[in-house]
Motif scaffolding. Structure first.
Motif, PDB file in Angstrom:
ATOM      1  N   ALA A 117      62.232  53.951 -88.101  1.00 39.66           N
ATOM      2  CA  ALA A 117      61.816  52.724 -87.422  1.00 39.66           C
ATOM      3  C   ALA A 117      60.919  51.882 -88.325  1.00 39.66           C
ATOM      4  CB  ALA A 117      61.091  53.076 -86.124  1.00 39.66           C
ATOM      5  N   LEU A 118      59.993  52.533 -89.024  1.00 40.68           N
ATOM      6  CA  LEU A 118      59.110  51.789 -89.918  1.00 40.68           C
ATOM      7  C   LEU A 118      59.883  51.200 -91.084  1.00 40.68           C
ATOM      8  CD1 LEU A 118      56.322  50.834 -90.737  1.00 40.68           C
ATOM      9  CD2 LEU A 118      55.962  53.040 -91.873  1.00 40.68           C
ATOM     10  N   ALA A 119      60.837  51.936 -91.628  1.00 40.55           N
ATOM     11  CA  ALA A 119      61.644  51.418 -92.736  1.00 40.55           C
ATOM     12  C   ALA A 119      62.379  50.148 -92.316  1.00 40.55           C
ATOM     13  CB  ALA A 119      62.636  52.482 -93.204  1.00 40.55           C
ATOM     14  N   MET A 120      62.892  50.129 -91.097  1.00 41.06           N
ATOM     15  CA  MET A 120      63.574  48.941 -90.590  1.00 41.06           C
ATOM     16  C   MET A 120      62.606  47.768 -90.485  1.00 41.06           C
ATOM     17  SD  MET A 120      65.960  50.595 -87.585  1.00 41.06           S
ATOM     18  CE  MET A 120      66.344  48.982 -86.922  1.00 41.06           C
ATOM     19  N   ALA A 121      61.371  48.053 -90.034  1.00 42.06           N
ATOM     20  CA  ALA A 121      60.379  46.985 -89.871  1.00 42.06           C
ATOM     21  C   ALA A 121      59.960  46.409 -91.218  1.00 42.06           C
ATOM     22  CB  ALA A 121      59.162  47.527 -89.124  1.00 42.06           C
ATOM     23  N   VAL A 122      59.737  47.279 -92.215  1.00 38.28           N
ATOM     24  CA  VAL A 122      59.352  46.821 -93.553  1.00 38.28           C
ATOM     25  C   VAL A 122      60.485  46.014 -94.181  1.00 38.28           C
ATOM     26  CG1 VAL A 122      58.735  47.562 -95.883  1.00 38.28           C
ATOM     27  CG2 VAL A 122      57.730  48.715 -93.906  1.00 38.28           C
ATOM     28  N   TYR A 123      61.704  46.489 -94.005  1.00 39.27           N
ATOM     29  CA  TYR A 123      62.868  45.769 -94.523  1.00 39.27           C
ATOM     30  C   TYR A 123      62.965  44.375 -93.889  1.00 39.27           C
ATOM     31  CZ  TYR A 123      67.768  44.435 -95.128  1.00 39.27           C
ATOM     32  OH  TYR A 123      68.924  43.748 -95.411  1.00 39.27           O
ATOM     33  N   ALA A 124      62.792  44.307 -92.575  1.00 39.92           N
ATOM     34  CA  ALA A 124      62.883  43.019 -91.883  1.00 39.92           C
ATOM     35  C   ALA A 124      61.800  42.062 -92.376  1.00 39.92           C
ATOM     36  CB  ALA A 124      62.771  43.225 -90.378  1.00 39.92           C
ATOM     37  N   PHE A 125      60.596  42.596 -92.607  1.00 42.08           N
ATOM     38  CA  PHE A 125      59.514  41.743 -93.107  1.00 42.08           C
ATOM     39  C   PHE A 125      59.878  41.173 -94.479  1.00 42.08           C
ATOM     40  CE2 PHE A 125      55.637  41.370 -95.728  1.00 42.08           C
ATOM     41  CZ  PHE A 125      55.029  40.320 -95.047  1.00 42.08           C
ATOM     42  N   SER A 126      60.424  41.995 -95.362  1.00 38.07           N
ATOM     43  CA  SER A 126      60.779  41.505 -96.695  1.00 38.07           C
ATOM     44  C   SER A 126      61.888  40.451 -96.622  1.00 38.07           C
ATOM     45  CB  SER A 126      61.209  42.665 -97.599  1.00 38.07           C
ATOM     46  OG  SER A 126      62.460  43.197 -97.189  1.00 38.07           O
ATOM     47  N   LYS A 127      62.800  40.650 -95.703  1.00 41.48           N
ATOM     48  CA  LYS A 127      63.935  39.737 -95.596  1.00 41.48           C
ATOM     49  C   LYS A 127      63.535  38.384 -95.009  1.00 41.48           C
ATOM     50  CE  LYS A 127      68.681  39.563 -93.800  1.00 41.48           C
ATOM     51  NZ  LYS A 127      69.726  40.316 -93.047  1.00 41.48           N
ATOM     52  N   TYR A 128      62.592  38.412 -94.053  1.00 45.73           N
ATOM     53  CA  TYR A 128      62.232  37.178 -93.352  1.00 45.73           C
ATOM     54  C   TYR A 128      60.801  36.738 -93.620  1.00 45.73           C
ATOM     55  CZ  TYR A 128      66.489  38.363 -90.808  1.00 45.73           C
ATOM     56  OH  TYR A 128      67.783  38.674 -90.482  1.00 45.73           O
ATOM     57  N   VAL A 129      60.244  37.155 -94.744  1.00 50.07           N
ATOM     58  CA  VAL A 129      58.848  36.833 -95.046  1.00 50.07           C
ATOM     59  C   VAL A 129      58.608  35.326 -95.109  1.00 50.07           C
ATOM     60  CG1 VAL A 129      59.182  36.968 -97.546  1.00 50.07           C
ATOM     61  CG2 VAL A 129      56.904  37.392 -96.571  1.00 50.07           C
ATOM     62  N   ASP A 130      59.636  34.562 -95.417  1.00 53.25           N
ATOM     63  CA  ASP A 130      59.489  33.106 -95.470  1.00 53.25           C
ATOM     64  C   ASP A 130      59.712  32.443 -94.116  1.00 53.25           C
ATOM     65  OD1 ASP A 130      62.141  33.878 -95.515  1.00 53.25           O
ATOM     66  OD2 ASP A 130      62.795  32.268 -96.848  1.00 53.25           O
ATOM     67  N   ASP A 131      60.060  33.220 -93.109  1.00 50.49           N
ATOM     68  CA  ASP A 131      60.237  32.690 -91.751  1.00 50.49           C
ATOM     69  C   ASP A 131      59.993  33.815 -90.747  1.00 50.49           C
ATOM     70  OD1 ASP A 131      60.812  31.273 -89.477  1.00 50.49           O
ATOM     71  OD2 ASP A 131      62.968  31.131 -89.845  1.00 50.49           O
TER      72      ASP A 131
END
Length: 392
Positions: free
Chosen positions: A56-70
């Motif tokens: 679950a945390l890996a998914m959250a970190v990945y999502a943050f990196s992908k959408y860090v600009d939005d």
């Protein structure tokens, strides 16, 4: 605020996080808990053993990196996590500990260089502040509302009722006999206890399983029996607690709630996922303005379906339309097998809002069926018990 270069560096990390995310988060938890063993009083160690938490945390970190600009894209996930954190008692002072361990894990697994670590330190600081501010607001809101409180409050078990061979309802009222905070159907409370023989406190979230009655709360707990180590707390509650005993409880939290709407509501559950749906069902049927309500449930058989008598009564009164799917069934009018919305598609109301809760595999199957029926995502609401996972 992040600089353009920091955003660029973090986004460039996305492929590496997709490949090594769980290695990083697995190592993160090792570092965090080795350096701060007191946090084992907060983290669900069963989820640590199963690997659910690191996934679950890996998914959250990945999502943050992908959408860090939005970050608006992941606001729903942020709210879900913030609500969970508020129920666990996560505070601002925990975030530097988490950040330090996460950066150490990234550096150890990826060895990306000082510039990348610096960018991620800045990124984590931004995200941590978002959580800290939201969770601070939740704590204040829960403490200030009528009957509210901060952290835990003692509740007395005033009644226990066996719903099925494995599910027991616990009726809880404040031990101080004071007023109790209202909640929205779909929310949960956390129970804090310390089972005998365990070194650390255990915290578990349980959905509130009835409409708010101004007297107290009801949770309906399934006695888990599996080889993954789940069931430590549920078994302890079933086997060791009795009427008159006290539980430490946090204020109601959770973003999976019944929406304020006049649209038809379709409640879909599997197994013990029926608990928040029962709260929604009772709330809907008590509203002054009746709505078109459909209740869809999947289970092994009738014997293992909680609140079956209550559902049958509401059907008889014409307040709800029900469709039950059983893996074991011979009764006329019942559906055989797993939930299959195609079998009842003609009876599903137009413009409805759908709520789903149950085992992850069941929820994913139902979600795909809803997409096949061309139901828009903004009409689909769901909750996954345990660490958050996506249905898409």
């Amino acid at each position: 605020m992040l600089t353009d270069n920091e955003i660029k560096i973090i986004k460039a990390s996305t492929p590496a996080l997709a490949e090594y995310g769980e290695q990083i988060t697995g190592r993160f938890y090792q570092i965090l808990l080795e350096k701060n063993p007191e946090l084992k009083n907060i983290f669900n160690m069963t989820n640590q053993k199963s690997g659910n938490q690191k996934h679950a945390l890996a998914m959250a970190v990945y999502a943050f990196s992908k959408y860090v600009d939005d970050l608006s894209v992941i606001l729903g996930d942020v709210e879900r996590i913030a609500q969970k954190h508020a129920s666990l008692g996560i505070k601002a002072e925990h975030y530097p500990l988490v950040g330090s361990a996460l950066l150490e894990a990234i550096e150890e697994i990826l060895n990306p260089g000082e510039e990348v670590i610096s960018a991620w330190a800045s990124g984590y600081g931004v995200l941590a502040n978002v959580f800290i501010e939201r969770e601070k607001a939740l704590y204040e809101e829960n403490a200030k509302k009528e009957g509210g409180w901060l952290d835990t409050r003692d509740f007395t078990i005033v009644k226990m009722h066996q719903e099925t061979p494995l599910i027991t309802s616990f009726y809880l009222q404040p031990s101080d006999q004071g007023t109790v905070a209202a909640y929205t159907a779909g929310q949960y409370i956390s129970v804090h206890l310390h089972p005998e023989g365990q070194e650390y406190q255990q915290i578990r979230q349980y959905s509130l399983s009835g409409a708010f009655d101004q007297k107290g709360y009801r949770i309906s707990v399934k006695k888990e029996l599996n080889a993954q180590g789940e069931g430590l707390v549920s078994n302890y509650l079933h086997d060791q607690y009795k009427v008159g005993d006290t539980l430490k409880v946090t204020p109601p939290c959770g973003e999976f709630v019944l929406q304020e709407s006049t649209n038809p509501a379709v409640l879909i559950s599997g197994g013990v996922g029926i608990t928040p749906m029962q709260a929604m069902l009772e709330t809907l049927t008590q509203q002054a303005q009746p709505r078109d309500i459909h209740f869809i449930h999947g289970n092994q058989n009738q014997q293992h379906q909680a609140f079956k008598t209550e559902l049958d009564s509401l059907v008889t009164q014409g307040k709800v339309k029900a469709h039950c799917f059983y893996q074991e069934t011979t009764a006329e009018g019942e559906h055989k097998g797993m939930i299959d919305l195609q079998k009842i598609s003609d009876s599903l109301p137009a413009g409805a809002e759908y709520y789903i809760c149950g085992p992850l595999a069941m929820m994913k199957a139902v979600y795909q069926q809803l997409k096949t029926l061309q139901i828009a995502d903004d009409k689909i609401h769901y909750e996954v018990f345990g660490p958050n996972k996506s249905l898409a």
